[in-house]
Design a protein around this motif. Structure first.
Motif, PDB file in Angstrom:
ATOM      1  N   ASP A 468       0.914  -1.211   0.026  1.00 42.78           N
ATOM      2  CA  ASP A 468       0.212  -0.048  -0.116  1.00 42.78           C
ATOM      3  C   ASP A 468       0.693   1.286  -0.078  1.00 42.78           C
ATOM      4  OD1 ASP A 468      -2.747  -1.128   0.328  1.00 42.78           O
ATOM      5  OD2 ASP A 468      -1.767  -2.187   2.184  1.00 42.78           O
ATOM      6  N   MET A 471       1.964   1.899  -3.610  1.00 47.42           N
ATOM      7  CA  MET A 471       0.952   1.987  -4.283  1.00 47.42           C
ATOM      8  C   MET A 471       0.723   3.701  -4.148  1.00 47.42           C
ATOM      9  SD  MET A 471      -1.402  -1.233  -3.612  1.00 47.42           S
ATOM     10  CE  MET A 471      -2.845  -0.393  -4.480  1.00 47.42           C
ATOM     11  N   LYS A 472       0.766   4.057  -2.916  1.00 46.71           N
ATOM     12  CA  LYS A 472       0.438   5.414  -2.636  1.00 46.71           C
ATOM     13  C   LYS A 472       1.400   6.275  -3.189  1.00 46.71           C
ATOM     14  CE  LYS A 472      -0.603   8.653   1.207  1.00 46.71           C
ATOM     15  NZ  LYS A 472      -0.677   8.961   2.605  1.00 46.71           N
ATOM     16  N   GLY A 475       1.468   6.127  -7.122  1.00 51.09           N
ATOM     17  CA  GLY A 475       0.404   6.251  -7.664  1.00 51.09           C
ATOM     18  C   GLY A 475       0.076   5.007  -8.693  1.00 51.09           C
ATOM     19  N   VAL A 476       0.315   3.989  -8.195  1.00 46.77           N
ATOM     20  CA  VAL A 476       0.139   2.606  -9.290  1.00 46.77           C
ATOM     21  C   VAL A 476      -0.912   1.675  -8.642  1.00 46.77           C
ATOM     22  CG1 VAL A 476       2.457   3.036 -10.150  1.00 46.77           C
ATOM     23  CG2 VAL A 476       2.180   1.476  -8.131  1.00 46.77           C
ATOM     24  N   SER A 477      -1.246   0.761  -9.423  1.00 48.70           N
ATOM     25  CA  SER A 477      -2.128  -0.478  -9.045  1.00 48.70           C
ATOM     26  C   SER A 477      -1.127  -1.406  -8.145  1.00 48.70           C
ATOM     27  CB  SER A 477      -2.759  -1.036 -10.243  1.00 48.70           C
ATOM     28  OG  SER A 477      -1.685  -1.724 -10.894  1.00 48.70           O
ATOM     29  N   LYS A 478      -2.018  -2.371  -7.492  1.00 51.13           N
ATOM     30  CA  LYS A 478      -1.553  -3.282  -6.585  1.00 51.13           C
ATOM     31  C   LYS A 478      -0.651  -4.185  -7.421  1.00 51.13           C
ATOM     32  CE  LYS A 478      -2.641  -7.237  -3.595  1.00 51.13           C
ATOM     33  NZ  LYS A 478      -3.858  -7.874  -3.080  1.00 51.13           N
ATOM     34  N   GLN A 479      -1.050  -4.761  -8.554  1.00 46.99           N
ATOM     35  CA  GLN A 479      -0.491  -5.545  -9.532  1.00 46.99           C
ATOM     36  C   GLN A 479       0.864  -4.963 -10.133  1.00 46.99           C
ATOM     37  OE1 GLN A 479      -1.012  -8.942 -10.036  1.00 46.99           O
ATOM     38  NE2 GLN A 479       1.017  -8.679 -10.925  1.00 46.99           N
ATOM     39  N   GLU A 480       0.755  -3.574 -10.316  1.00 47.99           N
ATOM     40  CA  GLU A 480       1.918  -3.073 -10.787  1.00 47.99           C
ATOM     41  C   GLU A 480       2.929  -2.781  -9.555  1.00 47.99           C
ATOM     42  OE1 GLU A 480       0.471   0.269 -14.083  1.00 47.99           O
ATOM     43  OE2 GLU A 480      -0.162   0.696 -11.833  1.00 47.99           O
ATOM     44  N   ALA A 481       2.368  -2.650  -8.495  1.00 50.36           N
ATOM     45  CA  ALA A 481       3.414  -2.489  -7.244  1.00 50.36           C
ATOM     46  C   ALA A 481       4.173  -3.855  -6.894  1.00 50.36           C
ATOM     47  CB  ALA A 481       2.647  -2.208  -6.010  1.00 50.36           C
TER      48      ALA A 481
END
Length: 554
Positions: A468, A471-472, A475-481
């Motif tokens: 998280d 991601m924050k 500024g990316v999605s969970k899968q991108e992270a």
């Protein structure tokens, strides 16, 4: 949700007397499997005698071998877990190969020599693969190597010792993985087994003991096998396994004497999995202290971790941190809640054993460092839990810097240091001086653990995790992270490979090698983004059975 969502946009503060959502972990799956073992000294003596006789014959073959035959023998001995018996001879032969700087026409030998030299800390150029490029676009020439399965496999294994900037090896990973995956169903054993194993877990990233057990089963199917070498490997494995069983038996009795399974029901009981880490660090007979120390201290930091993030309130966590900082202050200890007194006394017991052993082994300089790293770990766990419970995550970089400490690398490595003859006070100062290989290895270990444990740690969405945080921050999605975390692991491997090959004469090889082994066992434990430590049943358990329960039939 145990923390209500804020309507003002400002995260609500968590009451400091509120417990986190408590996870009930499964008990250890091993029961009394190891606690009743009794070593048969006559069996061990018979193994030892047979091993010594076979070693002489194998040593003669190794010394007499030359060129392509030589590197195959060295690779075989390393894969079978036998290389430590012939360390001087292997180093002498590889030094000779390095100085000769011979060019090989075939991909198999070229890649094998490259990998062996890199793994033995020789600085060799990936330019040796230029002859396998297509002259037009500087890519690998498919027509030269596409039908060479052994060559592709050798190149695939070699590509995992790559460092930053080696574009041809970056290409080789993708290229060889694709072609080997397509070819594997059509191959016959043992080549099929070799390819399947490499695709599942490349040798460079594997734990020696696990790889040896796997390769013994593959090697005995090979028509070109050396029966003497195979017999030596089997005898040696069974000899080591008996030694491990005895060590685990002693550890089990030690662990049971604390009765922490009933006193701290919120904490994970994973002593046997911790011992696997110890055996991954050093599997050779003379490193019994290292294996046992790693097991004890990993179980200790596991209890600390679970205390901070699975049970303690923020006020209790701060209190434990303060008491650890003051160290052995009886007035402060009295302030702890009862369950924390149990935790604290367990930590003190571990430290007292370390201090006694360090004096006995003339390594007393390790004790102050060990004490400070435990204090430091308490502060880092406390900081992390405050971020999570308050739902006020810092920047990703700040979080990861704290994670270097919660990787437990400093606690574990200072703890095991009395078991290594080559470690001096200068070694400890180097370790704690944040050298690049230590930081890269620690971050890699945490990234692998985070990939495996983030689903468990978010408590069904009730708590934030490092995922998280990333991601924050970006500024990316969970899968991108998650994809980025996997990329960070690969980049860390390149850093570690480079630092490993950069020989530092002031730092003992066995200390640096254990950093490499830390990375390897982390790869195994969190394979496939699974938390094999917390939930060992699926993947780690079969390996533990193969290594520590079932002997090899000879």
């Amino acid at each position: 949700m145990f923390v209500a969502a804020s309507t003002t946009g400002v995260p609500p503060r968590c009451p400091r007397d509120l417990r986190p959502p408590v996870t009930s972990y499964r008990p250890s799956m091993w029961g009394d499997t190891f606690s009743t073992f009794s070593l048969d000294n006559k069996v061990q003596e018979a193994y030892a005698q047979s091993i010594e006789g076979l070693k002489k014959e194998v040593r003669s073959k190794l010394v007499a071998a030359t060129s392509g035959e030589l590197v195959i023998i060295v690779d075989t001995l390393e894969r079978l877990g036998l290389a430590y018996h012939f360390e001087a001879e292997i180093e002498e032969k590889l030094e000779q190969i390095y100085k000769e700087d011979q060019e090989y026409d075939d991909l198999f030998t070229t890649a094998l020599v490259f990998r062996l030299l890199r793994q033995h800390r020789y600085q060799v150029s990936c330019g040796v693969f230029d002859r396998f490029k297509d002259g037009k676009d500087e890519k690998l020439n498919e027509t030269l190597i596409i039908n060479d399965v052994e060559g592709l496999l050798s190149l695939y294994e070699a590509a995992h010792v790559r460092i930053h900037g080696e574009d041809i090896l970056e290409e080789a990973v993708t290229f060889t993985r694709h072609h080997l995956t397509v070819m594997e169903p059509k191959l016959l054993s043992p080549l099929k087994d070799k390819v399947k194993r490499a695709l599942h877990h490349p040798f460079h990233k594997g734990v020696t003991l696990i790889e040896a057990r796997v390769f013994i089963s593959i090697y005995e199917k090979d028509d070109s096998r050396d029966e003497l070498v195979l017999r030596l490997a089997k005898l040696n494995f069974n000899f080591l396994q008996n030694m491990y069983k005895e060590e685990i038996c002693e550890l089990s009795r030690w662990w049971n004497s604390f009765d922490l399974k009933s006193k701290l029901p919120y904490a994970r009981d994973r002593l046997i999995e911790c011992y696997l880490w110890g055996a991954a660090f050093r599997f050779e007979p003379e490193y019994s202290y290292v294996r046992i120390s790693v097991a004890k201290n990993m179980q200790m930091v596991s209890i600390m971790d679970d205390t901070y993030d699975n049970y303690a309130t923020l006020d209790e966590a701060q209190l434990l941190t303060d008491v650890l900082d003051k160290w052995d202050d009886m007035n402060e200890i009295a302030r702890l809640p009862e369950y924390m007194k149990v935790v604290y006394q367990f930590i003190m017991s571990i430290y007292n054993d370390h201090e006694r052993d360090a004096i006995k082994r003339e390594k007393s300089f390790t004790s102050p460092a060990f004490k400070e790293t435990v204090k430091q770990l308490g502060r880092a766990y406390n900081q992390e839990q405050n971020w999570i419970m308050e739902r006020q995550m810092p920047s990703f970089d700040v979080y990861i810097n704290n994670s270097v400490i919660t990787s437990c690398i400093y606690v574990i490595f200072t703890a095991l240091s009395p078991g290594m003859k080559s470690v001096t006070e200068e070694t400890i100062n180097w370790l704690l001086g944040e050298p690049k290989i230590v930081i890269s290895t620690a971050k890699m270990g945490r990234h692998l653990e985070d990939l495996g444990s983030h689903e468990r740690e978010n408590r069904e969405g009730k708590l934030l995790t490092v995922v998280d945080c990333y991601m924050k921050h970006h500024g990316v999605s969970k899968q991108e992270a998650l994809s980025k975390f996997a990329e960070l692991v690969e980049n860390a491997w390149k850093d570690v490979n480079k630092e490993w090959a950069t020989r530092n004469c002031s730092v003992p090889k066995e200390m640096v090698e254990q950093l490499l082994n830390y990375a390897r066992v982390a790869e195994v434990t969190y394979k496939g983004s699974e938390d094999g430590y917390t939930y060992p049943e699926t993947f780690l358990a079969p390996q533990i059975v193969a290594l520590f329960v079932d002997p090899i039939v000879i």
